[in-house]
Scaffold this motif. Structure first.
Motif: not given
Length: 656
Positions: A592-599, A601-605, A633-640, A650-655
């Motif tokens: 859950q925490a990783l999903l929010h970080r990805l949303a 716009g942060l990279s894995l690094a 893909g990651r975009n599909d991950l966030l959309s789903r 509000s979690d989807l802050r960056h394209e």
């Protein structure tokens, strides 16, 4: 030629000189004659006061009044002659008027209450006017245009110095137009305005009646919308209620209790404040005291009864609801004005009760910000309760997507208006979770439920059990239901929901038919006791139908609420829930925490550097997220994740 004097007129017609006192009344009535005779030491004549009125009319001294045969309007010339004679008495007209008020109050001449108020007002005898207000049944004053004239527009100085008369002025205030809602709102506005303007120092009042009346008006002001903007939890208002009650209790112990009219006024304010704070024990206690102290047809008693009706419904006590509504409705037969003012406000608890029997009722009462909305409910910020009642109405009879959108819009508007205050926040959250569950949005509901469990765990039991049922985790659903059923703190109507969920869970878990039969019977019995069909109505139609196959309509020997609803087709009109089309996803806290970080716009690094973990570990977690959400893909991950409610907009802050 000079006009004849009253002694000459009376002598020529064989009438008593004491009748000159009747000239001070708008009309001569039996009560006016009784008061006039008392001040002159006269006794009731053999033919009664009606015979005196007949003699006055036969002597040509007046014309029939508003009630022909029982009232008389004196001829103006005769009236002037009588007043001239009164002027010659010691103290003049003022002394006679004061004597009439004392006689009328002492004799309890209810039919003369309005005229007594006028006499006291004409003499600026505020103490006498206060005695009139406290002595007579409210209905005798509320129905009297004379009382409205005498009490409805008292000077500010009088209202400030004499809070009891401030209460009288407010209750006799008139909107002049706009119907019963406007009438009650005019009275409420006066109470609130005086509470703010004059009664900040209510403790310093000289008499118990004045102190309690002033404290009650201050409490109404502090619990109003204007007060709650400064004090969202209504803590200041409740502190005032406690202080006023302490004064009231001490006065009773010292054998100087307040007048019933004033005590009822305070308890109506305290019970209403407790309702807005969701303090149901205090709401019930003060409501019962307000109804007990209330004189017949007193508006304060009706306000207390409405507080008791709401409390009874919210804690699952049908007995209290029925008692309160009987208190209000039994006054409809005699067109009691106070009941007519308050009955529109009773539409809200009545709608909530209607829902429990699966009657649609009139949803217009759910509007607090539009045409037809009750100005009094709006003035005291009842929007949270309207939203709560409206959420269940929408679950039963509205399309889920539309219901959720309207609910969110209503919450936002109420929040902007400062109406989401007191203890109603958790109930609003609970309502939204229930709406999401009816929509089949299990993951979004799970997020709201987590917040609710932090705020009020007991309130989260029913939606948590229902959520587990929807996710087809039937063992967890039954366990949560048992947790609530074994708790002494869960109210009756919530227990009914838990009994139904438990029966449904065991049915889905393929328990044997005898076990399910017993559980359905237990659920039916608790619903019967709670006077509510909502627990069965909240199930999806297919599950409810399977559950009802295990219900014996004759197990109560007749009178089964559930059997009657099935026979009447009450469930057929409901909008079906979309529970079984959900997409439940269970994420670990790290996922859950990783999903929010990805949303974000942060990279894995970047995430690895911030959290002191390896990029490889994060890659494995992201791969597991994609597997669970069935994307690549990651975009599909966030959309789903957004589609199934794991992420909010509000979690989807960056394209990316």
């Amino acid at each position: 030629m000079p006009s004849p004097t009253w002694p000459e007129i009376a002598s020529s017609r064989g009438l008593g000189l004491w009748l000159d006192r009747t000239a001070l009344a708008v009309e001569v009535t039996p009560e006016v004659l009784a008061a006039a005779a008392a001040t002159a030491g006269e006794s009731v004549p053999p033919r009664g006061w009606g015979g005196v009125i007949d003699r006055l009319a036969a002597s040509g001294l007046g014309a029939p009044g508003a009630s022909a045969g029982t009232t008389l309007r004196l001829d103006p010339a005769v009236q002037d002659a009588m007043v001239a004679e009164l002027e010659r008495l010691p103290g003049g007209v003022d002394a006679v008027r004061a004597g009439l008020v004392r006689a009328g109050v002492s004799a309890g001449l209810t039919g003369l209450a309005g005229q007594l108020a006028v006499w006291a007002r004409e003499a600026s005898d505020w103490e006498a006017l206060e005695r009139v207000w406290l002595r007579f049944p409210p209905r005798s004053l509320f129905t009297s245009p004379l009382a409205e004239r005498a009490l409805g527009d008292l000077p500010e100085g009088v209202r400030a110095e004499r809070p009891v008369l401030g209460q009288a002025a407010a209750f006799c205030a008139s909107a002049g137009h706009g119907g019963v809602d406007a009438e009650l709102d005019a009275k409420v506005r006066c109470v609130i305005a005086d509470g703010w303007a004059f009664h900040g120092q209510w403790r310093r009042r000289g008499t118990v009646d004045d102190a309690v009346a002033a404290g009650a008006m201050r409490l109404f002001a502090e619990m109003s919308m204007a007060g709650s903007l400064r004090d969202p939890g209504l803590d200041v208002a409740w502190a005032t209620a406690l202080d006023v009650e302490d004064l009231l209790v001490r006065s009773i112990r010292e054998a100087t209790p307040p007048s019933p009219l004033v005590a009822s006024f305070f308890h109506s304010a305290a019970s209403s404040t407790a309702v807005l704070r969701r303090d149901w024990d205090e709401a019930k206690r003060h409501a019962q005291l307000g109804m007990h102290w209330s004189p017949e047809c007193d508006v304060s008693g009706f306000i207390s009864a409405l507080a008791l009706a709401i409390t009874g419904l919210m804690v699952g006590s049908p007995k209290e609801y029925r008692r309160a509504m009987r208190f209000v409705e039994e006054h409809g037969d005699h067109r009691c004005p106070a009941a007519e003012w308050v009955l529109p406000m009773a539409a809200l608890p009545r709608l909530l009760q209607d829902q429990r029997f699966l009657h649609r009722g009139d949803p217009a009462v759910l509007r607090w910000d539009g045409p037809g909305a009750s100005p009094v409910l709006r003035r005291f910020g009842y929007a949270p309760m309207q939203l709560w009642v409206g959420s269940f109405w929408s679950i039963l009879w509205s399309q889920p997507e539309r219901a959720l959108a309207e609910f969110d819009a209503g919450v936002a508007a109420a929040d902007d208006a400062g109406m989401l205050r007191g203890g109603w926040g958790p109930l609003i959250l609970r309502a939204r979770v229930e709406l999401l569950l009816s929509l089949g949005a299990v993951n979004r509901a799970r997020r709201g439920l987590a917040d609710l469990e932090e705020q009020e765990p007991l309130l989260a039991l029913v939606p948590r059990a229902r959520l587990n049922l929807l996710a087809r985790d039937v063992d967890a659903a039954a366990a949560v239901a048992d947790e609530g059923l074994y708790s002494l703190r869960v109210p009756l109507h919530e227990r009914a929901h838990l009994e139904v969920v438990k029966a449904a869970a065991r049915l889905l878990g393929e328990a044997d038919a005898r076990t399910v039969d017993a559980l359905v019977e237990a659920a039916c019995l608790v619903c019967q006791e709670a006077n509510s069909l909502l627990p069965f109505a909240m199930l999806p139609a297919d599950l409810r139908s399977r559950l009802l196959d295990h219900h014996d309509p004759g197990h109560l020997g007749g009178g089964c609420l559930l059997a009657g609803a099935v026979e009447d087709g009450a469930f057929d009109a409901l909008v079906d829930k979309r529970w079984w089309g959900n997409f439940p996803v269970h994420l670990t806290p790290r996922e859950q925490a990783l999903l929010h970080r990805l949303a974000e716009g942060l990279s894995l690094a970047e995430i690895a550097a911030a959290d002191f973990v390896s990029v490889n570990t994060l890659r494995k977690q992201e791969a597991e997220l994609r597997r669970k959400l069935e994307v690549h893909g990651r975009n599909d991950l966030l959309s789903r994740a957004f589609e199934v409610g794991l992420l909010a907009a509000s979690d989807l802050r960056h394209e990316r």
